[in-house]
Design a protein around this motif. Structure first.
Motif, PDB file in Angstrom:
ATOM      1  N   GLY A  23      53.155  32.789  25.215  1.00  0.00           N
ATOM      2  CA  GLY A  23      52.024  33.251  24.411  1.00  0.00           C
ATOM      3  C   GLY A  23      50.799  33.662  25.196  1.00  0.00           C
ATOM      4  O   GLY A  23      49.723  33.845  24.619  1.00  0.00           O
ATOM      5  N   GLU A  24      50.919  33.811  26.499  1.00  0.00           N
ATOM      6  CA  GLU A  24      49.785  34.242  27.322  1.00  0.00           C
ATOM      7  C   GLU A  24      49.343  35.650  26.900  1.00  0.00           C
ATOM      8  O   GLU A  24      50.136  36.587  26.903  1.00  0.00           O
ATOM      9  N   ASN A  25      48.080  35.781  26.519  1.00  0.00           N
ATOM     10  CA  ASN A  25      47.563  37.071  26.051  1.00  0.00           C
ATOM     11  C   ASN A  25      47.477  38.076  27.192  1.00  0.00           C
ATOM     12  O   ASN A  25      47.152  37.716  28.332  1.00  0.00           O
ATOM     13  N   MET A  26      47.752  39.342  26.878  1.00  0.00           N
ATOM     14  CA  MET A  26      47.750  40.406  27.881  1.00  0.00           C
ATOM     15  C   MET A  26      46.782  41.522  27.491  1.00  0.00           C
ATOM     16  O   MET A  26      46.865  42.061  26.387  1.00  0.00           O
ATOM     17  N   ASP A  27      45.880  41.871  28.410  1.00  0.00           N
ATOM     18  CA  ASP A  27      45.040  43.058  28.261  1.00  0.00           C
ATOM     19  C   ASP A  27      45.529  44.084  29.276  1.00  0.00           C
ATOM     20  O   ASP A  27      45.448  43.834  30.497  1.00  0.00           O
ATOM     21  N   ILE A  28      46.042  45.195  28.792  1.00  0.00           N
ATOM     22  CA  ILE A  28      46.479  46.266  29.686  1.00  0.00           C
ATOM     23  C   ILE A  28      45.325  47.248  29.826  1.00  0.00           C
ATOM     24  O   ILE A  28      44.863  47.840  28.838  1.00  0.00           O
ATOM     25  N   VAL A  29      44.829  47.419  31.019  1.00  0.00           N
ATOM     26  CA  VAL A  29      43.615  48.182  31.301  1.00  0.00           C
ATOM     27  C   VAL A  29      43.966  49.424  32.114  1.00  0.00           C
ATOM     28  O   VAL A  29      44.761  49.343  33.063  1.00  0.00           O
ATOM     29  N   GLN A  30      43.362  50.552  31.753  1.00  0.00           N
ATOM     30  CA  GLN A  30      43.591  51.758  32.539  1.00  0.00           C
ATOM     31  C   GLN A  30      42.675  51.768  33.759  1.00  0.00           C
ATOM     32  O   GLN A  30      41.456  51.672  33.644  1.00  0.00           O
ATOM     33  N   TRP A  31      43.314  51.887  34.940  1.00  0.00           N
ATOM     34  CA  TRP A  31      42.536  52.001  36.177  1.00  0.00           C
ATOM     35  C   TRP A  31      41.899  53.375  36.230  1.00  0.00           C
ATOM     36  O   TRP A  31      42.457  54.374  35.742  1.00  0.00           O
ATOM     37  N   ASP A  32      40.705  53.452  36.824  1.00  0.00           N
ATOM     38  CA  ASP A  32      40.015  54.731  36.964  1.00  0.00           C
ATOM     39  C   ASP A  32      39.377  54.782  38.340  1.00  0.00           C
ATOM     40  O   ASP A  32      38.821  53.786  38.814  1.00  0.00           O
ATOM     41  N   GLU A  33      39.471  55.938  38.990  1.00  0.00           N
ATOM     42  CA  GLU A  33      38.888  56.050  40.324  1.00  0.00           C
ATOM     43  C   GLU A  33      37.367  55.970  40.283  1.00  0.00           C
ATOM     44  O   GLU A  33      36.718  55.668  41.291  1.00  0.00           O
ATOM     45  N   ASN A  34      36.789  56.231  39.119  1.00  0.00           N
ATOM     46  CA  ASN A  34      35.352  56.049  38.936  1.00  0.00           C
ATOM     47  C   ASN A  34      35.085  54.581  38.641  1.00  0.00           C
ATOM     48  O   ASN A  34      35.505  54.061  37.604  1.00  0.00           O
ATOM     49  N   PRO A  35      34.403  53.855  39.524  1.00  0.00           N
ATOM     50  CA  PRO A  35      34.199  52.411  39.333  1.00  0.00           C
ATOM     51  C   PRO A  35      33.544  52.063  38.002  1.00  0.00           C
ATOM     52  O   PRO A  35      33.881  51.043  37.398  1.00  0.00           O
ATOM     53  N   ALA A  36      32.617  52.895  37.549  1.00  0.00           N
ATOM     54  CA  ALA A  36      31.929  52.607  36.286  1.00  0.00           C
ATOM     55  C   ALA A  36      32.904  52.632  35.121  1.00  0.00           C
ATOM     56  O   ALA A  36      32.892  51.750  34.247  1.00  0.00           O
ATOM     57  N   ASN A  37      33.766  53.632  35.096  1.00  0.00           N
ATOM     58  CA  ASN A  37      34.771  53.722  34.035  1.00  0.00           C
ATOM     59  C   ASN A  37      35.764  52.567  34.115  1.00  0.00           C
ATOM     60  O   ASN A  37      36.172  52.008  33.095  1.00  0.00           O
ATOM     61  N   TYR A  38      36.148  52.230  35.340  1.00  0.00           N
ATOM     62  CA  TYR A  38      37.115  51.142  35.554  1.00  0.00           C
ATOM     63  C   TYR A  38      36.540  49.815  35.059  1.00  0.00           C
ATOM     64  O   TYR A  38      37.208  49.036  34.367  1.00  0.00           O
ATOM     65  N   ILE A  39      35.276  49.543  35.386  1.00  0.00           N
ATOM     66  CA  ILE A  39      34.630  48.297  34.956  1.00  0.00           C
ATOM     67  C   ILE A  39      34.503  48.258  33.438  1.00  0.00           C
ATOM     68  O   ILE A  39      34.744  47.219  32.797  1.00  0.00           O
ATOM     69  N   ALA A  40      34.159  49.401  32.846  1.00  0.00           N
ATOM     70  CA  ALA A  40      34.049  49.456  31.384  1.00  0.00           C
ATOM     71  C   ALA A  40      35.400  49.194  30.736  1.00  0.00           C
ATOM     72  O   ALA A  40      35.497  48.447  29.748  1.00  0.00           O
ATOM     73  N   ASN A  41      36.459  49.780  31.305  1.00  0.00           N
ATOM     74  CA  ASN A  41      37.813  49.543  30.780  1.00  0.00           C
ATOM     75  C   ASN A  41      38.204  48.075  30.924  1.00  0.00           C
ATOM     76  O   ASN A  41      38.859  47.503  30.055  1.00  0.00           O
ATOM     77  N   ALA A  42      37.810  47.478  32.045  1.00  0.00           N
ATOM     78  CA  ALA A  42      38.192  46.085  32.322  1.00  0.00           C
ATOM     79  C   ALA A  42      37.570  45.113  31.338  1.00  0.00           C
ATOM     80  O   ALA A  42      38.113  44.026  31.103  1.00  0.00           O
ATOM     81  N   LEU A  43      36.423  45.475  30.746  1.00  0.00           N
ATOM     82  CA  LEU A  43      35.756  44.585  29.797  1.00  0.00           C
ATOM     83  C   LEU A  43      36.278  44.733  28.380  1.00  0.00           C
ATOM     84  O   LEU A  43      35.756  44.120  27.444  1.00  0.00           O
ATOM     85  N   ASN A  44      37.288  45.566  28.219  1.00  0.00           N
ATOM     86  CA  ASN A  44      37.948  45.688  26.921  1.00  0.00           C
ATOM     87  C   ASN A  44      38.304  44.288  26.395  1.00  0.00           C
ATOM     88  O   ASN A  44      38.730  43.442  27.164  1.00  0.00           O
ATOM     89  N   PRO A  45      38.106  43.988  25.100  1.00  0.00           N
ATOM     90  CA  PRO A  45      37.877  44.909  23.973  1.00  0.00           C
ATOM     91  C   PRO A  45      36.411  45.215  23.660  1.00  0.00           C
ATOM     92  O   PRO A  45      36.126  45.820  22.636  1.00  0.00           O
ATOM     93  N   ALA A  46      35.490  44.804  24.515  1.00  0.00           N
ATOM     94  CA  ALA A  46      34.068  45.062  24.234  1.00  0.00           C
ATOM     95  C   ALA A  46      33.711  46.514  24.559  1.00  0.00           C
ATOM     96  O   ALA A  46      34.276  47.119  25.480  1.00  0.00           O
ATOM     97  N   ASP A  47      32.764  47.055  23.817  1.00  0.00           N
ATOM     98  CA  ASP A  47      32.246  48.393  24.105  1.00  0.00           C
ATOM     99  C   ASP A  47      31.187  48.289  25.199  1.00  0.00           C
ATOM    100  O   ASP A  47      30.392  47.333  25.223  1.00  0.00           O
ATOM    101  N   VAL A  48      31.157  49.260  26.082  1.00  0.00           N
ATOM    102  CA  VAL A  48      30.185  49.276  27.175  1.00  0.00           C
ATOM    103  C   VAL A  48      29.329  50.525  27.046  1.00  0.00           C
ATOM    104  O   VAL A  48      29.840  51.642  26.913  1.00  0.00           O
ATOM    105  N   LEU A  49      28.004  50.333  27.094  1.00  0.00           N
ATOM    106  CA  LEU A  49      27.075  51.466  26.984  1.00  0.00           C
ATOM    107  C   LEU A  49      26.767  52.076  28.346  1.00  0.00           C
ATOM    108  O   LEU A  49      26.644  53.291  28.480  1.00  0.00           O
ATOM    109  N   ASP A  50      26.661  51.239  29.354  1.00  0.00           N
ATOM    110  CA  ASP A  50      26.308  51.755  30.675  1.00  0.00           C
ATOM    111  C   ASP A  50      26.685  50.738  31.753  1.00  0.00           C
ATOM    112  O   ASP A  50      26.720  49.527  31.490  1.00  0.00           O
ATOM    113  N   VAL A  51      26.938  51.285  32.936  1.00  0.00           N
ATOM    114  CA  VAL A  51      27.204  50.442  34.109  1.00  0.00           C
ATOM    115  C   VAL A  51      26.246  50.880  35.197  1.00  0.00           C
ATOM    116  O   VAL A  51      26.266  52.047  35.633  1.00  0.00           O
ATOM    117  N   ILE A  52      25.386  49.976  35.627  1.00  0.00           N
ATOM    118  CA  ILE A  52      24.365  50.285  36.632  1.00  0.00           C
ATOM    119  C   ILE A  52      24.686  49.510  37.913  1.00  0.00           C
ATOM    120  O   ILE A  52      24.722  48.265  37.906  1.00  0.00           O
TER     121      ILE A  52
END
Length: 356
Positions: A267-296
């Motif tokens: 029953g271990e929960n799995m979050d499958i995240v899309q890797w992105d070469e843009n670090p900001a996009n990658y970090i936003a994806n990694a925080l799924n399921p939360a919405d991200v407005l900006d990465v500074i």
């Protein structure tokens, strides 16, 4: 005894794969030591073992010299010429010095050498077999457990799973078959030790390779894994083919592929995240399921950033006991500060650092 020893060496070669010549070489060396030890001799000696008849002879090896300084190691040219007119200075002559009762010592020594070689052969067999499985997924049968380890059987060989390699709250029952990840095969002095894990990130990677053909074939690549075994994991994936959706492919139709892995891990929960070469996009994806407005990104600190989320998404971004943010930090290898949109300057923001 001689015939029995030869037969034993032949059987050892057939049954254990230990070359007869290797044992004879070890036996001769051991007999030299036994001779010197039992007969208090310090001269240069050799032991010759006849691999066909089983006869053993001890020889003192002496060098031909003009004038003898040490009779244990040297023989005069005059004495050598009496033995054979062909000897010259610098030649070595073997003199038989086999004691009458040497057969008894030889038998004891031979037994010890053969037993040692059998143990070494068995160790080498186990090590060679399971060293190939290091970092691989195998199925093992639970044998028993104590306060430190769960012991499992792998084709007759015992493997150990330490407490920190066991999934919390998972019960291991004798004769139960489970999938484990081989983390180390140690060629220890007491024999090869096989160590396995249910918590290693590598276990998760191998499970995805089993369940997702595209991962096995390298079409979809697992870039990073952050795992809190038994509770939740984040897996970053990317596609090496433009027309392949890495997340959808990994999850599978109706989520069946990832569900099979979840079931395997209790029953271990799995979050499958899309890797992105843009670090900001990658970090936003990694925080799924939360919405991200900006990465500074912080200029004064390497691999550190502040993530801005809607006020009503703060708890979701941080997760229960900080788990979502903590796993995102591990997955991306970034230090992540999470701030709500309305309090961007609030010093009480949640901070999660990448854990080693």
């Amino acid at each position: 005894m001689s015939k029995e020893l030869v037969n034993a060496l032949d059987a050892l070669e057939v049954e254990k794969g230990v070359k007869k010549e290797v044992v004879i070489e070890a036996l001769e060396a051991a007999l030299v030591s036994a001779y010197k030890r039992n007969y208090d001799q310090a001269q240069n000696v050799e032991v010759d073992f006849d691999g066909k008849k089983g006869n053993m002879n001890v020889y003192a090896v002496k060098k031909v010299v003009e004038e003898v300084a040490d009779p244990r190691l040297e023989v005069s040219l005059d004495e050598a010429l009496q033995i054979n007119r062909g000897y010259e200075l610098g030649d070595e002559i073997k003199f038989s010095v086999t004691p009458k009762d040497f057969g008894r010592i030889a038998a004891q020594t031979a037994k010890q050498v053969i037993m040692q070689r059998v143990r070494e052969a068995e160790r080498e067999t186990v090590y060679n077999k399971y060293s190939k499985y290091q970092d691989e997924l195998i199925t093992a049968e639970v044998e028993r457990q104590d306060t430190r380890f769960v012991y499992l059987t792998l084709d007759g060989v015992e493997a150990a799973m330490a407490h920190n390699d066991q999934i919390p709250n998972e019960t291991y029952r004798p004769q139960e078959k489970i999938k484990v990840y081989v983390t180390n095969v140690d060629d220890a002095s007491k024999g090869p030790q096989v160590f396995v894990s249910r918590t290693a990130p590598g276990l998760l990677k191998r499970l995805f390779e089993q369940e997702v053909p595209e991962v096995y074939d390298g079409i979809v690549e697992i870039v990073s894994i952050a795992r809190e075994a038994g509770d939740r994991s984040k897996v970053a994936v990317r596609s090496n083919e433009a027309n392949i959706d890495p997340v959808g492919t990994t999850v599978g139709p109706r989520g069946q592929r990832v569900q099979d892995i979840v079931n395997e891990l209790g029953g271990e929960n799995m979050d499958i995240v899309q890797w992105d070469e843009n670090p900001a996009n990658y970090i936003a994806n990694a925080l799924n399921p939360a919405d991200v407005l900006d990465v500074i990104f912080k200029e004064d600190e390497e691999k550190a950033c502040t993530v801005i989320v809607p006020d009503d998404q703060l708890s979701l971004a941080i997760g229960k006991r900080g788990q979502n943010a903590r796993l995102a930090a591990r997955l991306t290898a970034y230090k992540i500060d999470i701030k709500p949109e309305s309090e961007m300057e609030n010093d009480d923001s949640a901070e999660v650092e990448t854990e080693e």
